[in-house]
Every structure is written in C-alpha cells, then in structure tokens.
Design a protein around this motif. Structure first.
Motif, PDB file in Angstrom:
ATOM      1  N   TYR A   1      15.051  40.383  44.168  1.00  0.00           N
ATOM      2  CA  TYR A   1      15.238  41.831  44.046  1.00  0.00           C
ATOM      3  C   TYR A   1      16.703  42.163  43.784  1.00  0.00           C
ATOM      4  N   ASP A   2      16.933  43.030  42.816  1.00  0.00           N
ATOM      5  CA  ASP A   2      18.297  43.463  42.501  1.00  0.00           C
ATOM      6  C   ASP A   2      18.469  44.928  42.895  1.00  0.00           C
ATOM      7  N   PRO A   3      19.092  45.190  44.046  1.00  0.00           N
ATOM      8  CA  PRO A   3      19.193  46.579  44.509  1.00  0.00           C
ATOM      9  C   PRO A   3      20.343  47.344  43.863  1.00  0.00           C
ATOM     10  N   PHE A   4      20.973  46.749  42.838  1.00  0.00           N
ATOM     11  CA  PHE A   4      22.076  47.435  42.158  1.00  0.00           C
ATOM     12  C   PHE A   4      21.805  47.590  40.662  1.00  0.00           C
ATOM     13  N   GLY A   5      20.652  47.151  40.216  1.00  0.00           N
ATOM     14  CA  GLY A   5      20.366  47.126  38.784  1.00  0.00           C
ATOM     15  C   GLY A   5      20.490  48.502  38.144  1.00  0.00           C
ATOM     16  N   GLN A   6      20.983  48.499  36.916  1.00  0.00           N
ATOM     17  CA  GLN A   6      21.119  49.766  36.194  1.00  0.00           C
ATOM     18  C   GLN A   6      19.758  50.414  35.954  1.00  0.00           C
TER      19      GLN A   6
ATOM     20  N   HIS B   1      21.728  38.286  48.347  1.00  0.00           N
ATOM     21  CA  HIS B   1      20.805  37.168  48.543  1.00  0.00           C
ATOM     22  C   HIS B   1      21.529  35.964  49.142  1.00  0.00           C
TER      23      HIS B   1
ATOM     24  N   VAL C   1      27.143  57.556  36.703  1.00  0.00           N
ATOM     25  CA  VAL C   1      27.687  57.897  35.390  1.00  0.00           C
ATOM     26  C   VAL C   1      26.664  58.515  34.443  1.00  0.00           C
TER      27      VAL C   1
ATOM     28  N   GLU D   1      25.854  56.561  25.448  1.00  0.00           N
ATOM     29  CA  GLU D   1      25.762  55.701  26.616  1.00  0.00           C
ATOM     30  C   GLU D   1      24.401  55.035  26.703  1.00  0.00           C
TER      31      GLU D   1
ATOM     32  N   GLY E   1      27.241  49.852  31.038  1.00  0.00           N
ATOM     33  CA  GLY E   1      26.655  50.810  30.126  1.00  0.00           C
ATOM     34  C   GLY E   1      27.639  51.820  29.561  1.00  0.00           C
TER      35      GLY E   1
ATOM     36  N   ILE F   1      18.592  52.134  39.047  1.00  0.00           N
ATOM     37  CA  ILE F   1      19.243  53.421  39.270  1.00  0.00           C
ATOM     38  C   ILE F   1      18.625  54.480  38.352  1.00  0.00           C
TER      39      ILE F   1
ATOM     40  N   ASP G   1      28.613  44.396  38.063  1.00  0.00           N
ATOM     41  CA  ASP G   1      28.445  45.498  39.026  1.00  0.00           C
ATOM     42  C   ASP G   1      29.005  45.135  40.406  1.00  0.00           C
TER      43      ASP G   1
ATOM     44  N   ALA H   1      23.655  41.726  43.458  1.00  0.00           N
ATOM     45  CA  ALA H   1      22.387  41.376  44.109  1.00  0.00           C
ATOM     46  C   ALA H   1      22.458  39.953  44.640  1.00  0.00           C
TER      47      ALA H   1
ATOM     48  N   ARG I   1      17.880  50.926  47.515  1.00  0.00           N
ATOM     49  CA  ARG I   1      19.181  50.718  46.886  1.00  0.00           C
ATOM     50  C   ARG I   1      20.100  50.065  47.917  1.00  0.00           C
ATOM     51  N   ARG I   2      20.885  49.112  47.462  1.00  0.00           N
ATOM     52  CA  ARG I   2      21.904  48.448  48.287  1.00  0.00           C
ATOM     53  C   ARG I   2      21.315  47.583  49.396  1.00  0.00           C
TER      54      ARG I   2
ATOM     55  N   ILE J   1      18.098  44.549  50.451  1.00  0.00           N
ATOM     56  CA  ILE J   1      17.068  43.664  49.898  1.00  0.00           C
ATOM     57  C   ILE J   1      15.961  43.367  50.910  1.00  0.00           C
TER      58      ILE J   1
END
Lengths: 514, 433
Positions: A159-164, B276, A446, A511, B325, A167, B299, B272, A188-189, A191
C-alpha cells in the motif's frame, strides 16, 4: 418553523443521556460537565485522536440532512452528530461552515495504481471494459480471471499512502475502493488496517455466446441446491445422535454453495438484453440475488431484474447502439439507472475507467465518478439513490455496510466536505476525512488549490452578529451564524471565487498532462 | 576564522607532544614527518581554519592548527595559495564493476570479490578527488556487503580499506521484500535457540560423564587408576570448552548487524517504502542508514518529519527535485536536514563526468539554501560514517588518514580545480610547491 422544531427535538434528545447519567454518579452536576471530565480522563491514558467537522450541512446518507451540524469522531469512529456536541480542545477541527458534508464515496472499481501507487499502469489497462463489445469484455474478464487475486497481506505490504493517484482519488471524494476482491480504506500517511473485507463478491460468467458454460453453471447450482435441501432435511430429522452422517457434499461447488447460503453474492457481467433476461430468470429459479455489472440493456427487462432482486453495477455514460433490425427495445439509454431503480433494482455506479486518466472531454476515469452519477440522476434517478449508488449500495456489496456508507454514530468517520452539491460539475471536495483523520485538504495540495481558492474566513463577521453568551467555543458560534443564512452566503462566495480562479485555469490543465 | 579556545588549546598541546616526537624522529634521518602550510583548511570536524598548518606523520595527520610553528628540520610543503579539504568519500558506487546481479537474499556475498584493481576508472576518480570509494554489490533484495577501497593500488589487498563496509538491503513495498528482511533476523533467532539447546544438552552430558567417571574409578583396579586418570584428565580438558556450531554463512551478517559490527544501508524508492521498512524492522535494533535515489518526482517530503525524528542518515544525489506532477522545485535534502536527518551526498551517477561535477552539483544545492558546512560534510564525513570509516577518513583531524585535496579555490565553486591529491600522506596526483 418546522426546522426549529427539529432543532429543538434534537437538542432535547442530545441532552437526554446526560440527564439520565447524572443521578448515577456520586457527585452529580446538572449538565454535561460530569461527562466531560470522565472523557478527559480517558484521553490522558490512551491519547485518543478526536476530529470535529463543524457546522456543515450534514447529508448523513440515511435520508436525514442536519443543517449546520457537527460531526465528532474519536479514533476513527463517529461519536456524535448533532448541534453543539462536546469534543476536547485538542481535537482536529475542520471548519465546514457553509459547506456540505457527505459520507465518503466508495468506488467499486479502481485500478491497482490507486492503492499501490507507482503509477506504472500498463497501456492496456488505461481502457476499461466498458464501451467495448461483448467479446472484448469477455477477453478482458478472462485475462483478469487468470490473474491471481492479491491477498490481504500482499495488499497491506504494498500500500502506498502517499501516491499521487491516491490523493486525486481523495480529492474526488473517494474514501473506499477495491483492489482485487478486497475493500480498501484509502488511508493517507498510514499503512495499517487498510483492508476492510475480502471476497464478498464471487464472479461467474454467463453469456449466450458460451452455452456450455451456462449449462455447467446451472448444473453446479442444481447440485448445490440439492445438497442444501438434503442438509436442511437432515438437520430437521436428525436424532440426538451426533455421529450420524450428514448428506454427501461430493461434487458441490463451494463458491456456489456460499452464494446460495447468502455468504457471498454472485457477480456476473452482462449487457445484452437476452443475457440479462435469462440471468434474471436463472437467479429467480435458484433464489439468489445476482449482482450484474454492465447491465446496459437492463432497462428493457427491468421488471424481471427487479423481481430477481438484482443489484446493477453500471456506468451511466456507457453507450450501446440499438439494433435497429430487431423489433425490440435495445441499446443504452440515459434512463437506464432510473428505470432499473423504479423496478427495485439497486444501483451501484462505477466510472468508465478505473484509472486516474482523463479520457474524453469530461473525463471517463475514476475522478469523474460524481459526474457519472450525475448523468444517471439526469436520466431520472432520484438524487438519494444517486448518493446511495456510490455509498450504501457498494458498501453492502463489499460487506462493509456496518462500517461505511452513511454517517451514523458508531460508524467509521469517512466523510467529504464539499463546496456544493457533490454531483455538480463545479463542485470541489474541500476536505476528505478518512478514518477520523484529515486526509485531504484542497488548499494544502497542488492539484486544485489555485482554482477558486477557499476564501479566508473573516473573523469580524462572527463578532458583529449575534453574540452568544452561553457557548464558549468559537466554532460553535460559526455554526449558529451559518445556520441562519448559509444559503445566501454560499451564493456570494461562489460568484466571487469564479472571477479569481478564471485566469489560472490553464495552469491546472498542464499539470494534469504532466 | 576564529577557533574557540578549547580546541585551540588541544591543538597546541598536541603540537607540543608532536614536537617532542619530532626531535626523536629527526635523530633518524629520513623521518616521515611532513608539514603542509595552506591558505585554509576545511577540516569538516572543526570548521574552516585559515592559514592552517597540517603535520603529517606516517600517512596520518598528526596535528592541524592555525599558524602552528614548524620545527626546524621538518620538510615543509608550501601551499599557501591553496585550500585543502579531506579527500572526497563516495559511499555508493559501482565504478569499475558491471551492473549485473541476482535477486534474493545472499547477505554473505562480498562486493570485494568483483574488484579488479587494474580498471582505469579508479585512477581517474582519484584525479577528481575521490580518495575513498564504497563499492556496493549489485542485484536486488539483499545482494551482499559493500567494500570500501582507496582507488589506488595494484592488488585487491592494496585497495581494500574495509571489507564488510555495510550490508546492502533493498526494500520495496511488497510482502516478499519485507519478509526477506524479517527472515534474516529470524534465522539468527533460530540459530540462537538451537545453540541454547545444544549448550544445555552439552552441560548435561558433561555432568553425566563426570558421574560415570566417578563410578568407573571406583570399579577399576587401583593399579590402572593412575594411567586411567591421566587419560581422563586429557579428555576432560578437550570437552571443557564448549564449541558452538558454526552458523550458516547467510546468518552471520545478520548476527553482525545485531551486535553492531555491521551496519545496513537500506535502499528505498519512495515514502511508502519507508513506512513499510519501519513496519518490517518493527522492534529490531541495529544500525542502518537509508539510500534514496532522488528522482525528480520523489515524494520523500511526506515522511521527512518521521525520518528526522530518528536522526537517520540518508544517502542522496545532490539534486533539486520537483513537486510530483509539477515543475515546482524543492530542495529536498535541505528539508530533510531541517527535519533532523543527516545527509550524505553521492555523485549523480557512476560516470567520470558525474564525479567531476560532484562538488559543483552540491554547490548548486548550497545556492538553493543548503548549509555550506553540512554540504562539505555530506561529501566527506557523512559518507565515511556510512562506510564505518569515520575514525579514519572524512575529516582533517589528528589520527585520521592524510587524504587531502588541494584546491585552488572554494571547493563548491565551479571554477575551482583539484590541483593535487594526497592519499595517506603520498601525493598521488598533481604537484604542490
């Protein structure tokens, strides 16, 4: 006048438990103070995390709309929804005055990239199964069927709790999604504890292009229901002797048995009128409630689907051309969801593509989920059913309706705060709260912060108007103010913001491409 | 630059001691004392010293201070128009090696096995001021242990400064990768458990033997007793010391991690993975630094606070990154330092060109607000810490190797050239005087 009575009643009920509790305690004060002290003591021990979403119009998803109410949650679970509820000073405050509060949305379909980040999405995956012809859908599904479903541990470990993309999903208002067959809370932030349920749906194939498969499935259902009957008979006639053997479960498909027993629900993909009709009858025959994904021509056989107790997972903007040569109603219609709903079919809505990837002018991707629902509402689906199609209905399908889908005391505090009706194309999600923590704040990210920036709250205003003598909290002051004339204020704000954001629109586009 | 009184006093005292030593060495002609006069010395450990004098003995720095008096008879290198700093330390390199490697866990593998001293790239790196090089084993998962070398020497033995410099661990966000790290320590647990049982059994056996012997003694004839006793005594001595079973080769590195002999350099690619990693490490305590390749859209700022809390050391490229981005720039190394982390810089790639521009790349970050002293430290002492060599290289202090760079200007200035390089007291590139 009616509203005032409501308010009064709510206050009365809200205060009632405290009044009852008072005589029990040895040193009884006549109001909430006792309760406060007790809870404060707890805080010191466990460091509870509190959040208060203050002063928004709370659309609970149960049908009730509490204007200018406050949602208070402790450790991720909603403690109280009401007017002027107690919460500790250190609580995280989300000022929702003048905004709308809804339950967090549930995306029944999402690309693994939302949950696992990395963004490396295969070229093939950027096109969802919808809008293709049935053969392609079958191919697509066959590909998915052969892929092993990730286990709970595998999902939690990746799990990536920071993925764009995560968000952006939160910015859309999505707080729960799926990965494989697991329901994922989009924390978020963090896992920990992100998998909420697993395997609530069981996929089967049903297509008139594959008669052998249909026959085989029928046989499986026949055998399983035969076994169920035998088992029930055995249970009824069973003597007290425990060693007596039950009926043989030889040749019984465990998955089908689970469907008949109601532990899981059977999911089919069907768009074709003929398939839908035969499927509805098949489900009625074996007395289970099918979940049908696609369901493009569902409106032509809506009564049968309703009778079967079906749930439809559909993408309202998908189109299917009518077959003019047939003297039948075929093809897709904007009214599909509405007609199905009128006939008792529960509606869940999924986006055209499970990725974060703007395809088409209005976007057909995950971020267009509210627009997708808006299209169904435009076709006649009641607004409440529209909200349910991305909250309560998916929650039930995923087996997590006891935790998410509506805003109620005791449920998870997953909510969104929007600056307009959640389905409106102009609306932005201002805040997203997941598991009782602020997971997205439009002004802090952003992506959209420069488009119609959130106006700075003018403190003077609150001071000029009514001066409440009793309420000590500033937040509650604002609640009271907005309760009186919130709609008027909203309009003013919206108009002013449009002008500010107009010149910055281009930046945003570039963007997204990057 | 004015030194605080305290270190000044210390330097003077050591000078006195060395001076005394010098007289003795002078007695034997051809003594190895050399004094170097420079315009300024970036000592790293004690800041910048103007008009510094560095005394070198047997390849090590004996003393360093401002305008120290130099005893008569000591050879003096006059470099009063040059600035010196410690030789650069690159702790993350595959220079002179290929990029092939397997996957899985082979912590016992040594990068030194791949070392080929006659590769031309080493001498070239030396010319650009790299006096210590950490060569890591390539591959995925836990590919083995890095070796710290001096990029100079004809044989592998001459090059190696420290084998087992660090254990390279790659951690990505998936179950397999996290399990690999946990399994490493679990194997140690299992070995320890087994050993405890063996020791217990051995002790019991010893007791039994003793009892048996006593019985035997009583049973046997008095005549044979003397001989018998001697034999038995001999046997007892052999058994007296318990010899633990040799642990498997892949268990040893993790035992060393626990005991602090070895540290780990753990490679992560995003925020992430950091969470982990913490999850995988859990309660386990060992020394570890973090390597993060700074991609443009990284990030890492998301966990800057958490990294700072632990005062971790990060190995990074000197690069201004972008907010994901967007084209919005951010000085991530600076943010991390502000949060409490330590930073070691490595060249942007293994190419010779990247080593040539390394100082300038770091200077770019300084221009963007990174602290200058920390920047110099990030190319010397911090990477030396990663390699476990902070007591030998990376700063100009007594007892450290005399690895010196002679520069004709500010180290971080683009126009500054490396005039000469001294490796352990010997000039290996360029000329001074």
């Amino acid at each position: 006048m009616l509203r005032i009575t409501h308010l009064f009643l709510a206050v009365l009920f809200g205060a009632a438990p405290a009044l009852w509790a008072a005589p029990v305690s040895p040193v009884a004060f006549d109001d909430d103070e006792e309760e406060e002290e007790a809870e404060e003591d707890e805080d010191e021990d466990e460091k509870d995390h509190w959040i208060a979403v203050v002063g928004g119009d709370v659309h609970t998803g149960t049908g009730a709309v509490l204007r200018g109410a406050t949602v208070v949650a402790k450790n991720g679970v909603i403690e109280e929804i009401g007017w002027d509820p107690w919460f500790p000073e250190e609580a995280e405050i989300v000022d929702a005055a003048g905004y709308f509060v809804y339950p967090g949305l549930i995306a029944m379909e999402a690309a693994p990239g939302i949950v696992q980040g990395g963004g490396a999405v295969e070229e093939e995956d950027t096109h969802g199964p919808h809008g293709l012809d049935t053969q392609e859908i079958a191919n697509h599904l066959a590909r998915f069927a052969t892929e092993p479903q990730p286990t709970q541990a595998a999902i939690e470990d990746s799990y990536d709790p920071f993925g764009q993309n995560l968000i952006l999903a939160l910015a859309t208002g999505i707080t729960t999604t799926v990965n494989g067959d697991a329901a994922i809370k989009l924390k978020r932030r963090e896992i920990d504890d992100i998998v909420m349920s697993e395997g609530s749906l069981q996929s089967f194939t049903w297509s008139r292009r594959n008669p052998a498969g249909k026959r085989a499935l029928r046989e499986k259902f026949e055998r399983a229901s035969e076994y169920t009957r035998e088992l029930r008979e055995f249970e009824q006639t069973k003597s007290k002797d425990d060693e007596e053997k039950g009926p043989s479960d030889k040749g019984v498909d465990k998955q089908v048995l689970a469907v008949l027993g109601g532990q899981t629900r059977a999911k089919f993909t069907a768009n074709d009128r003929t398939d839908l009709l035969s499927l509805a009858r098949f489900a009625q025959e074996f007395d289970f409630r099918p979940v049908i994904e696609g369901c493009q021509e569902g409106w032509t056989v809506a009564d049968e689907l309703g009778r079967a107790g079906a749930t439809a997972i559909l993408t309202p903007r998908d189109t299917k051309r009518a077959r003019e040569e047939l003297q039948l109603e075929t093809g897709s219609t904007i009214e599909n969801a509405a007609i199905l709903y009128r006939h008792g079919v529960q509606i869940a809505v999924v986006p055209g593509s499970p990725d974060v990837n703007l395809g088409g002018i209005m976007g057909r991707d995950l971020l267009a989920l509210p627009i997708e629902v808006g299209f169904a509402v435009r076709g006649g689906l009641p607004e409440e059913a529209g909200l349910a199609s991305v909250t309560t209905v998916p929650a039930r399908l995923l087996g997590i309706s006891h935790r998410v889908g509506t805003l109620e005391e005791g449920k998870d505090c997953d909510l969104i705060v929007t600056d307009g009706d959640w389905m409106h194309y102009e609306t932005f999600v201002q805040y997203t709260v997941v598991a009782g923590k602020l997971a997205y704040d439009k002004q802090e990210e952003v992506f959209f912060s420069h488009i119609r920036p959130r106006p700075v709250v003018e403190v003077e205003e609150t001071e000029d108007e009514t001066e409440p003598a009793e309420t000590p909290d500033e937040e509650t002051e604002e609640v009271d103010d907005d309760d009186d004339d919130d709609e008027g204020e909203n309009d003013d704000e919206a108009a002013g913001d449009d002008e500010e954001g107009a010149d910055e629109g281009e930046d945003e586009e570039s963007e997204d491409e990057g | 630059m004015v030194l605080t009184p305290k270190p000044m006093k210390r330097i003077l005292m050591t000078t006195a001691a060395v001076a005394a030593l010098a007289t003795t060495t002078l007695a034997a002609p051809g003594g190895e004392l050399v004094a170097i006069r420079v315009r300024a010395a970036e000592t790293i450990g004690q800041g910048r010293i103007e008009h510094a004098v560095i005394l070198i003995e047997n390849g090590k720095i004996a003393t360093i201070g401002q305008d120290l008096p130099i005893d008569r008879g000591i050879r003096v290198i006059d470099a009063r128009d040059l600035t010196v700093m410690p030789g650069l330390v690159n702790c993350w390199s595959r220079a002179g090696m290929d990029s092939q490697g397997g996957s899985g866990s082979q912590p016992q593998e040594l990068a030194s096995a791949e070392l080929y001293p006659r590769d031309k790239s080493y001498e070239e790196l030396l010319e650009f001021g790299v006096t210590t090089l950490g060569l890591y084993p390539s591959g995925q998962g836990i590919p083995g242990q890095a070796v710290a070398v001096r990029p100079h020497g004809a044989t592998v033995g001459e090059m190696i400064v420290r084998d087992n410099a660090y254990l390279r661990v790659q951690l990505v966000s998936d179950s397999g990768s996290k399990k690999m790290l946990r399994d490493g320590f679990e194997k140690v647990d299992k070995y320890d458990e087994k050993e405890a049982k063996r020791l217990e059994k051995w002790e019991k056996d010893q007791e039994k033997k003793k009892k048996k012997k006593k019985k035997k003694k009583k049973d046997e004839d008095e005549e044979d007793e003397d001989k018998e006793e001697e034999k038995e005594n001999g046997e007892e001595e052999d058994d007296g010391v318990y010899v633990p079973e040799e642990p498997d080769a892949d268990v040893v590195p993790f035992m060393q991690l626990r005991s602090g002999v070895l540290t780990a350099l753990i490679e992560i690619r995003n925020s992430a993975a950091y969470l982990h990693l913490l999850d995988a490490i859990d309660e386990e305590e060992f020394g570890w630094n973090v390597r993060v390749p700074l991609r443009n859209d990284i990030d890492l700022y998301e966990v800057a606070e958490k990294i700072g809390e632990r005062e971790l050391r990060l190995v990074l490229e000197p690069r201004v990154t972008l907010f994901p981005g967007t084209r919005r720039e951010r000085n991530l190394p600076r943010e991390l330092v502000a949060a409490g982390a330590k930073v070691a810089f490595v060249p942007r790639s293994d190419s010779i060109r990247s080593h040539e521009t390394w100082r300038v790349d770091v200077g770019e970050l300084v221009a963007a607000g990174f602290d200058r002293q920390l920047a110099l430290r990030a190319m010397t002492l911090e990477p030396a810490e990663v390699l476990g060599l902070a007591d030998r290289v990376g700063s100009l202090e007594p007892e450290r190797d005399a690895n010196l760079l002679f520069l004709d200007g500010d180290p971080l200035e683009a126009s500054t050239r490396v005039v000469a390089v001294m490796l352990e007291g010997r000039l290996v590139h360029g000329e001074v005087d």
